[in-house]
Design a protein around this motif. Structure first.
Motif, PDB file in Angstrom:
ATOM      1  N   UNK A   1     -12.297  51.097 -17.411  1.00 20.66           N
ATOM      2  CA  UNK A   1     -11.200  50.594 -16.535  1.00 20.66           C
ATOM      3  C   UNK A   1     -11.331  48.985 -16.506  1.00 20.66           C
ATOM      4  N   UNK A   2     -10.540  48.082 -16.615  1.00 22.66           N
ATOM      5  CA  UNK A   2     -10.874  46.736 -16.595  1.00 22.66           C
ATOM      6  C   UNK A   2     -11.011  46.247 -15.320  1.00 22.66           C
ATOM      7  N   UNK A   3     -11.639  45.065 -15.073  1.00 24.80           N
ATOM      8  CA  UNK A   3     -11.711  44.701 -13.701  1.00 24.80           C
ATOM      9  C   UNK A   3     -11.187  43.155 -13.753  1.00 24.80           C
ATOM     10  N   UNK A   4     -10.658  42.682 -12.605  1.00 29.29           N
ATOM     11  CA  UNK A   4     -10.106  41.345 -12.738  1.00 29.29           C
ATOM     12  C   UNK A   4     -11.347  40.353 -12.746  1.00 29.29           C
ATOM     13  N   UNK A   5     -10.910  39.011 -13.004  1.00 25.43           N
ATOM     14  CA  UNK A   5     -12.067  37.966 -13.520  1.00 25.43           C
ATOM     15  C   UNK A   5     -13.036  37.625 -12.425  1.00 25.43           C
ATOM     16  N   UNK A   6     -12.190  37.736 -11.028  1.00 23.65           N
ATOM     17  CA  UNK A   6     -12.664  37.434  -9.796  1.00 23.65           C
ATOM     18  C   UNK A   6     -13.927  38.470  -9.427  1.00 23.65           C
ATOM     19  N   UNK A   7     -13.555  39.726  -9.774  1.00 24.18           N
ATOM     20  CA  UNK A   7     -14.756  40.515  -9.481  1.00 24.18           C
ATOM     21  C   UNK A   7     -15.684  40.391 -10.587  1.00 24.18           C
ATOM     22  N   UNK A   8     -15.444  40.165 -11.520  1.00 20.11           N
ATOM     23  CA  UNK A   8     -16.193  39.907 -12.640  1.00 20.11           C
ATOM     24  C   UNK A   8     -17.342  38.669 -12.468  1.00 20.11           C
ATOM     25  N   UNK A   9     -16.738  37.516 -11.891  1.00 14.68           N
ATOM     26  CA  UNK A   9     -17.358  36.500 -11.551  1.00 14.68           C
ATOM     27  C   UNK A   9     -18.237  36.382 -10.342  1.00 14.68           C
ATOM     28  N   UNK A  10     -17.966  37.490  -9.409  1.00 18.15           N
ATOM     29  CA  UNK A  10     -18.624  37.397  -8.077  1.00 18.15           C
ATOM     30  C   UNK A  10     -19.657  38.611  -7.861  1.00 18.15           C
ATOM     31  N   UNK A  11     -19.560  39.366  -8.812  1.00 18.52           N
ATOM     32  CA  UNK A  11     -20.516  40.655  -8.621  1.00 18.52           C
ATOM     33  C   UNK A  11     -21.622  40.387  -9.447  1.00 18.52           C
ATOM     34  N   UNK A  12     -22.786  41.052  -9.022  1.00 23.44           N
ATOM     35  CA  UNK A  12     -23.845  40.959  -9.363  1.00 23.44           C
ATOM     36  C   UNK A  12     -23.770  42.030 -10.822  1.00 23.44           C
ATOM     37  N   UNK A  13     -24.945  41.812 -11.542  1.00 20.35           N
ATOM     38  CA  UNK A  13     -25.018  42.535 -12.908  1.00 20.35           C
ATOM     39  C   UNK A  13     -25.192  44.019 -12.534  1.00 20.35           C
ATOM     40  N   UNK A  14     -25.983  44.143 -11.705  1.00 19.75           N
ATOM     41  CA  UNK A  14     -26.239  45.669 -11.260  1.00 19.75           C
ATOM     42  C   UNK A  14     -24.883  46.414 -10.906  1.00 19.75           C
ATOM     43  N   UNK A  15     -24.033  45.842 -10.239  1.00 20.58           N
ATOM     44  CA  UNK A  15     -22.782  46.477 -10.016  1.00 20.58           C
ATOM     45  C   UNK A  15     -21.687  46.401 -11.152  1.00 20.58           C
ATOM     46  N   UNK A  16     -21.963  45.824 -12.570  1.00 17.30           N
ATOM     47  CA  UNK A  16     -20.916  45.819 -13.272  1.00 17.30           C
ATOM     48  C   UNK A  16     -21.739  46.653 -14.444  1.00 17.30           C
ATOM     49  N   UNK A  17     -22.908  47.134 -14.257  1.00 16.31           N
ATOM     50  CA  UNK A  17     -23.559  47.928 -15.208  1.00 16.31           C
ATOM     51  C   UNK A  17     -22.873  49.555 -15.168  1.00 16.31           C
ATOM     52  N   UNK A  18     -22.821  50.027 -16.267  1.00 10.57           N
ATOM     53  CA  UNK A  18     -22.185  51.574 -16.058  1.00 10.57           C
ATOM     54  C   UNK A  18     -23.497  52.185 -15.355  1.00 10.57           C
ATOM     55  N   UNK A  19     -22.983  53.119 -14.791  1.00 10.47           N
ATOM     56  CA  UNK A  19     -24.048  53.963 -14.127  1.00 10.47           C
ATOM     57  C   UNK A  19     -24.818  53.141 -12.991  1.00 10.47           C
ATOM     58  N   UNK A  20     -24.204  52.161 -12.288  1.00  9.07           N
ATOM     59  CA  UNK A  20     -24.658  51.328 -11.290  1.00  9.07           C
ATOM     60  C   UNK A  20     -24.661  52.071  -9.987  1.00  9.07           C
ATOM     61  N   UNK A  21     -24.357  53.456  -9.740  1.00  6.75           N
ATOM     62  CA  UNK A  21     -24.347  54.081  -8.717  1.00  6.75           C
ATOM     63  C   UNK A  21     -25.613  53.985  -7.961  1.00  6.75           C
ATOM     64  N   UNK A  22     -25.417  54.117  -6.491  1.00  8.10           N
ATOM     65  CA  UNK A  22     -26.733  54.230  -5.518  1.00  8.10           C
ATOM     66  C   UNK A  22     -27.366  55.688  -5.940  1.00  8.10           C
ATOM     67  N   UNK A  23     -28.812  55.736  -5.481  1.00 10.79           N
ATOM     68  CA  UNK A  23     -29.389  56.874  -5.398  1.00 10.79           C
ATOM     69  C   UNK A  23     -28.759  57.952  -4.416  1.00 10.79           C
TER      70      UNK A  23
END
Length: 119
Positions: A1-23
């Motif tokens: 699913x695509x995300x908007x560019x603002x989310x892309x720019x403002x989010x950390x890499x861990x949030x944008x990595x597949x499987x970035x779920x919390x424990x």
């Protein structure tokens, strides 16, 4: 699913990595896919990839929120009402983060009002 560019720019890499779920999310997802079974900590750890040093704390916190049940050495999914409330809160938080971006705790603290009664 695509995300908007603002989310892309403002989010950390861990949030944008597949499987970035919390424990906690990993554990809840695993138990939710196995609602008719109870598991030991090591079985949950091995199935979710949660580190050995974290699984006990994660399960204890989930139990404090009535999201999981614990008897002896076994852990199982909590009641359906508590799970539904958790899922609603999680989805609302994700929707707000997607729309407005994640909160930066340091930035929030800069603007927080100090409570003089609790100093």
């Amino acid at each position: 699913m695509p995300i908007d560019i603002e989310t892309f720019e403002s989010s950390g890499e861990d949030r944008l990595t597949a499987g970035g779920e919390t424990n906690a999310e990993r554990v809840m997802h695993f138990l939710a896919t196995n609602p008719d079974k109870a598991f030991t900590q090591s079985e949950i750890r091995d199935s979710t990839g949660v580190k050995a040093g974290s699984i006990s704390v994660v399960l204890s916190r989930l139990e404090d929120r009535d999201l999981v049940r614990h008897k002896g050495n076994y852990w199982a999914l909590g009641s359906s009402d508590d799970i539904a409330a958790y899922a609603d809160t999680l989805e609302s938080t994700r929707a707000a983060n997607d729309r407005f971006g994640e909160e930066d705790m340091d930035e929030w603290l800069e603007h927080a009002v100090e409570d003089e009664d609790h100093e």
